[in-house]
Design a protein around this motif. Structure first.
Motif, mmCIF file in Angstrom:
data_model
loop_
_atom_site.group_PDB
_atom_site.id
_atom_site.type_symbol
_atom_site.label_atom_id
_atom_site.label_comp_id
_atom_site.label_asym_id
_atom_site.label_seq_id
_atom_site.Cartn_x
_atom_site.Cartn_y
_atom_site.Cartn_z
ATOM 1 N N ARG B 343 -27.955 -77.860 83.507
ATOM 2 C CA ARG B 343 -28.157 -76.535 82.944
ATOM 3 C C ARG B 343 -27.563 -75.478 83.854
ATOM 4 N N TRP B 344 -27.794 -75.709 85.116
ATOM 5 C CA TRP B 344 -27.274 -74.748 86.091
ATOM 6 C C TRP B 344 -25.739 -74.720 86.042
ATOM 7 N N ALA B 345 -25.146 -75.930 85.998
ATOM 8 C CA ALA B 345 -23.685 -75.992 85.983
ATOM 9 C C ALA B 345 -23.124 -75.378 84.720
ATOM 10 N N ALA B 346 -23.847 -75.484 83.617
ATOM 11 C CA ALA B 346 -23.350 -74.982 82.356
ATOM 12 C C ALA B 346 -23.606 -73.485 82.201
ATOM 13 N N MET B 347 -24.101 -72.836 83.248
ATOM 14 C CA MET B 347 -24.334 -71.403 83.189
ATOM 15 C C MET B 347 -23.446 -70.660 84.179
ATOM 16 N N SER B 418 -12.991 -71.047 74.432
ATOM 17 C CA SER B 418 -13.090 -70.471 75.765
ATOM 18 C C SER B 418 -13.938 -69.200 75.764
ATOM 19 N N SER B 419 -13.668 -68.288 74.833
ATOM 20 C CA SER B 419 -14.416 -67.032 74.866
ATOM 21 C C SER B 419 -15.856 -67.237 74.399
ATOM 22 N N PHE B 420 -16.050 -68.178 73.457
ATOM 23 C CA PHE B 420 -17.402 -68.444 72.990
ATOM 24 C C PHE B 420 -18.263 -68.992 74.130
ATOM 25 N N ALA B 421 -17.703 -69.959 74.855
ATOM 26 C CA ALA B 421 -18.443 -70.541 75.962
ATOM 27 C C ALA B 421 -18.752 -69.470 77.006
ATOM 28 N N PHE B 422 -17.802 -68.586 77.246
ATOM 29 C CA PHE B 422 -18.009 -67.529 78.229
ATOM 30 C C PHE B 422 -19.147 -66.617 77.786
ATOM 31 N N LEU B 423 -19.088 -66.220 76.503
ATOM 32 C CA LEU B 423 -20.138 -65.321 75.992
ATOM 33 C C LEU B 423 -21.504 -65.982 76.106
ATOM 34 N N MET B 424 -21.589 -67.279 75.763
ATOM 35 C CA MET B 424 -22.864 -67.977 75.819
ATOM 36 C C MET B 424 -23.387 -68.009 77.231
ATOM 37 N N PRO B 430 -26.770 -72.239 78.281
ATOM 38 C CA PRO B 430 -25.866 -73.240 78.877
ATOM 39 C C PRO B 430 -24.806 -73.677 77.861
ATOM 40 N N ALA B 431 -23.567 -73.689 78.257
ATOM 41 C CA ALA B 431 -22.485 -74.050 77.336
ATOM 42 C C ALA B 431 -21.401 -74.797 78.094
ATOM 43 N N ALA B 456 -4.946 -82.021 68.028
ATOM 44 C CA ALA B 456 -5.710 -81.687 69.242
ATOM 45 C C ALA B 456 -6.627 -80.502 68.968
ATOM 46 N N HIS B 457 -7.776 -80.517 69.635
ATOM 47 C CA HIS B 457 -8.770 -79.497 69.318
ATOM 48 C C HIS B 457 -9.635 -79.238 70.545
ATOM 49 N N ALA B 458 -10.317 -78.090 70.551
ATOM 50 C CA ALA B 458 -11.298 -77.785 71.599
ATOM 51 C C ALA B 458 -12.485 -77.115 70.940
ATOM 52 N N TRP B 459 -13.662 -77.536 71.331
ATOM 53 C CA TRP B 459 -14.867 -76.936 70.749
ATOM 54 C C TRP B 459 -15.909 -76.777 71.858
ATOM 55 N N THR B 460 -17.101 -76.304 71.523
ATOM 56 C CA THR B 460 -18.095 -76.045 72.566
ATOM 57 C C THR B 460 -19.397 -76.773 72.235
ATOM 58 N N GLU B 461 -20.160 -76.993 73.270
ATOM 59 C CA GLU B 461 -21.517 -77.504 73.095
ATOM 60 C C GLU B 461 -22.467 -76.578 73.860
ATOM 61 N N VAL B 462 -23.554 -76.231 73.228
ATOM 62 C CA VAL B 462 -24.558 -75.411 73.927
ATOM 63 C C VAL B 462 -25.843 -76.229 74.032
#
Lengths: 317, 658
Positions: B343-347, B418-424, B430-431, B456-462
């Motif tokens: 959690r810490w790393a994902a923040m 990228s921007s979604f993960a940053f915003l989260m 955690p993202a 090819a694709h990139a997505w996010t996990e929260v």
């Protein structure tokens, strides 16, 4: 390339007589040995001869001398623009005594016909002669009359005098086995000619050296001169080379190949051989092939030069 | 001295080199390939204008230029690429000293060798067929040069047609030996072409770093990344996420993997049994060491490792095609109990940068309090409302997230992820970013799925309290077609090509099927499959000695079969002993200065030679007369060959005296 006579078996009377006939023509037409050889070869192969040259180099003399030496009946037809087919072939005239039409044979009924300046007549008259040449007979009033045998035509053409002429089309040129040109005599020949007495007088002194039977025998023997597989290969390569040559639009036909072999056989016979050598083919190639080739429009060489080039390019082995 | 080469045959040499260059274009550095093309054109121009450039003054500068360009373009003349490029350059330089039939033969041999070099760079079906054609072309050149030596220029065209027949025939005749050697040659456990890969070479495929704008090289790359055959039901398109590297760290511009959180055990995974699928993956060489299992992998092949974040890695990079069986569940819950430190790393975020985005996230956080769902929705709504999906986005400044969110507002999956993960992260959720592939197309003729590099694709996990890691694909908010139909061309009509749909796609699928068979039958034929095949025919556990013996025996049979195939129906070369003897006779005379012209008849030649060499004139005249008689006379057809043989002996025995 000229092939000199090799040797003549003494006991071969026909060969001796033929040599004598050729020699006799050489006594009248000076300095033209090679051309006279070709002309004889043409007639011995049973083909018609076209001589293309400027006036006054001895075309008529040559034809007349050959006719006399070979013991053939001879007629000369001067072609003019108003010459009609009947003037050559003959005409049927009503005979009041018998009350019937009687055919008056034209000058073509001779064994050797000299058609002088053939390109000055109209195509209609030309084709009358050419048909007779091809079919060896004359059809008039629905009746076919065979021409005397052997029947040979020597035609002359004047290349310079182009105004008021009807050049023979390429397809008609095919009826002539050979086309040769005499050209001016060399200095020695010309001097000999100028020093000698009048040609017409010379001609009257000539006598026949061969008779009809001998001539027919010669033609039979010419037809049986051997051609080996290697030689046929060579002739095929020549034909193929004319068809592949960049500057030739239409190369030689298979019929031209047969003509080439027939002419080469005659030259070989004149050389005293019983088989054809590549040299014999080369000796007649330009005379037989040149007028049958159709150069491409961008060709820079004359037909004869093209033929010579083909001979030089095709290997002999 | 070999016969000089006429322009027609030289043109054939040029054509062969052009064909050869075509087969190597795909790996050669572009400037170097262009230089070789220029050399080809230069040689053609010189030949057309009949300029001889044989002097060292011309060739030496060309050599130095070639070498210089090689070092510039390929780095060094050593190594797989540099060495091959050097060899190619030398073959093309040979054009400038190709003047005789012998040179043309050398070029043909070099072309065959250089074709083999081509297989160091690719072993696909198309390339193999292409190089087979190059080989046939080389045989044509050999034939035309050898058979028609010295023929007039016009005759080589005739030889070309026959040469094509001979070339095809020789190639077919080589097949038995090829097959025997292919099956029996002792295999190494690693691929035969396991040459070290050049580190400098730019690689396509998914990497373990991500910076917006990086994937764009992949959109145009329609080559397959991997093929999948499902054993049972196929998951719906919107669930076909092929999981690759999981990216944790963000440095302000680039996302990257973090080695810290790659524990080899999945801590907590719950899945619905009815969503479990089993499938076989045929991976193209990626030169990376990870697989792309369907999200989420339950069972992985032997030798691979499943990291705690779901990435499947291999010990060694995948440099040859590889096949493996997986089992995945596409409805699952991951890590409801958080893994220590994740959690810490994902923040984590960089100390500074992208202030406007941080501010926006802080606003959301204060507006929605701790409601993560509301924050996620706010972000997705923002994307859905104001953003455009495009493959050709404007470039971003150094504050990439700010620039994208507030200025350009157009991009593709990387930008959104990228921007979604940053915003989260900025909003306290955690993202992490997952890269990989999404979708794939079905090959109906082969019954398998193809996932291409362009997928090819990139997505996010929260990570959400009580639900674990939840996949959120911000791209779906902008271009839902991309996800639901699993193809790029569905989302962007301008990305569609003639082969995306209809008959183009059908033919493409058929070709893909054939090349898959090619891969399985030929390229993947390794030591194991060789042993299996031999066991099937009863040859069990052959040592390399026995295998070598079998190779010699069957190779010998193949060779004999090939010789028989290539000689069958061929007319034996005309070997007329008399003609050969006569040619030698001509060579003897040529040494005395009287060479026979090609078109010269025997009698004419004999007379000319006799004139130049009066001392032996009688012998020459006599021999040529007899030769002419034997070759052209009636005796040429005589079945009794004794005369011809005697004459041939005499011709051979002839020595000219000067």
């Amino acid at each position: 390339m000229s092939v000199e006579p090799v040797r003549v078996e003494r006991h071969d009377a026909t060969q001796v007589a033929l040599r004598a006939a050729i020699e006799q023509v050489n006594q009248v037409v000076f300095g033209k040995r090679a051309q006279i050889n070709l002309a004889f070869a043409c007639l011995l192969a049973g083909g018609h001869l076209l001589i293309e040259d400027v006036p006054g180099v001895g075309k008529t003399t040559l034809a007349h001398a050959m006719a006399t030496s070979l013991g053939l009946s001879y007629q000369r037809i001067q072609f003019t623009s108003d010459l009609l087919p009947s003037d050559i072939l003959g005409v049927s005239i009503f005979d009041r005594d018998t009350g019937q039409f009687r055919f008056h044979a034209g000058p073509i009924f001779a064994q050797l016909v000299l058609a002088d300046e053939i390109n000055r007549a109209t195509p209609k008259t030309q084709s009358a002669l050419l048909e007779a040449m091809a079919e060896q007979q004359v059809t008039a009033d629905g009746e076919s009359r065979p021409l005397p045998q052997p029947f040979l035509v020597v035609a002359t053409q004047n290349p310079v005098d182009l105004a008021g002429t009807f050049p023979l089309p390429d397809s008609q040129l095919d009826r002539f086995l050979m086309r040769i040109s005499l050209g001016y005599p060399d200095a020695e020949g010309e001097r000999q000619m100028l020093a000698a007495c009048d040609r017409r007088e010379l001609l009257t002194q000539l006598g026949p050296r061969l008779d009809s039977a001998q001539l027919l025998e010669i033609r039979h023997r010419v037809a049986h001169v051997a051609t080996s597989a290697a030689l046929i290969d060579y002739v095929q390569r020549l034909l193929a080379a004319t068809r592949l040559h960049a500057q030739i639009r239409i190369g030689l036909s298979p019929r031209a190949g047969l003509a080439l072999l027939a002419a080469a056989r005659a030259v070989s016979f004149l050389g005293g051989r019983s088989h054809v050598l590549p040299e014999d083919v080369q000796a007649v190639f330009a005379a037989v092939a040149a007028h049958r080739l159709v150069p491409a429009s961008e060709a820079t060489l004359a037909r004869t030069a093209l033929a010579d080039e083909v001979v030089r390019a095709v290997r002999v082995d | 001295m070999s016969a000089p080469l006429d322009r027609g045959r030289y043109a054939l040499v040029l054509a062969l080199d052009a064909l050869l260059l075509g087969g190597h274009l795909h790996w050669m550095p572009t400037p170097y390939a262009a230089w070789l093309g220029f050399l080809l054109l230069l040689a053609a121009w010189l030949s057309r204008h009949q300029v001889r450039a044989s002097g060292a003054l011309v060739r030496l500068p060309l050599l130095f230029l070639t070498f210089g360009l090689l070092v510039y373009a390929a780095g060094s003349p050593i190594g797989r690429e540099g060495g091959s490029a050097l060899l190619g350059g030398l073959i093309f330089l040979k054009l400038f000293e190709t003047a005789t039939a012998r040179d043309a033969r050398i070029t043909a041999a070099a072309a065959l060798f250089f074709s083999m070099i081509g297989f160091l760079f690719g072993q696909g079906l198309l390339l193999t067929v292409y190089f087979c054609m190059v080989a046939i072309a080389a045989f044509v050149l050999l034939h035309v040069v050898s058979v028609g030596e010295g023929d007039p220029a016009a005759a080589w065209r005739d030889g070309l047609r026959r040469g094509l027949r001979v070339g095809a025939r020789v190639t077919v005749a080589a097949l038995p030996l090829t097959i025997a050697v292919f099956i029996l040659f002792p295999r190494l456990s690693s691929p035969l072409w396991g040459a070290p890969w050049d580190a400098t070479q730019g690689k396509t495929g998914i990497s373990d770093r991500m910076r917006p704008g990086q994937l764009s090289a992949l959109w145009n790359d329609d080559s397959p990344a991997f093929r999948v055959t499902f054993a049972g039901a196929v998951p719906p398109p919107a669930s076909r996420y092929w999981r690759g590297p999981v990216l944790w760290s963000f440095d302000g511009g680039e996302w990257s993997r973090s080695d810290l959180y790659r524990g080899s055990r999945v801590a907590d995974l719950r899945y619905q049994p009815d969503s479990v699928v089993e499938y076989e993956v045929l991976m193209e060489p990626s030169e990376r060491n990870w697989w792309f299992p369907l999200d989420f992998a339950l069972q992985i092949p032997e030798g691979a490792r499943l990291a705690s974040d779901g990435q499947v890695t291999t010990f060694r990079p995948i440099i040859g095609p590889r096949k493996a069986t997986f089992r995945s569940a596409w409805r699952y819950q991951l890590d409801i109990r958080p893994v220590m430190g994740q959690r810490w790393a994902a923040m984590r975020l960089p100390e500074a940068g992208n202030p406007r985005s941080r501010q926006l996230a802080a606003e959301w956080r204060s507006a929605h309090g701790g409601d993560a769902d509301a924050i996620i929705n706010a972000a997705l709504q923002l994307f859905h409302r104001d953003f455009a999906y495009t493959l050709d986005p404007p470039p971003l400044s150094s504050d990439t997230v700010d620039d994208f969110l507030f200025n350009t507002k157009a991009g593709y999956c990387e930008y959104f992820a990228s921007s979604f993960a940053f915003l989260m992260r900025a909003a306290g959720i955690p993202a992490r970013i997952v890269t990989g592939y999404q979708g794939g197309s079905y090959n109906a003729s082969g019954g398998y799925w193809i996932v291409r590099n362009s997928d090819a694709h990139a997505w996010t996990e929260v990570w959400l309290e009580g639900r674990g890691w939840v996949r959120v694909d911000p791209t779906a908010a902008v271009a839902p077609e991309r996800i639901n139909r699993g193809s790029l061309s569905a989302a962007l009509p301008e990305a569609a090509t003639w082969y995306s749909e209809g008959w183009g796609a059908e033919w493409r699928n058929r070709f893909d099927l054939i090349s898959r068979y090619w891969r399985q039958a030929v390229i993947e034929f390794d030591a194991v499959r060789q042993r299996n095949l031999l066991q099937q025919v009863g040859l069990e556990d052959l040592g390399w000695r026995a295998l070598g013996g079998a190779l010699v025996v069957f190779g010998g049979i193949g060779l004999l079969l090939g010789v028989w195939l290539s000689l069958r129906g061929m007319v034996p070369a005309q070997r007329d002993a008399l003609l050969v003897a006569y040619r030698r006779f001509g060579d003897r005379l040529a040494r005395c200065g009287v060479a026979r012209a090609e078109a010269e008849g025997p009698i004419a030649y004999g007379e000319r030679a006799a004139q130049s060499l009066p001392e032996c004139a009688p012998a020459i005249l006599e021999l040529t007369r007899r030769f002419a008689e034997q070759r052209y006379g009636e005796s040429a057809n005589d079945p009794d060959r004794s005369h011809r043989q005697r004459l041939a002996r005499e011709l051979r025995a002839f020595r000219a005296r000067r």
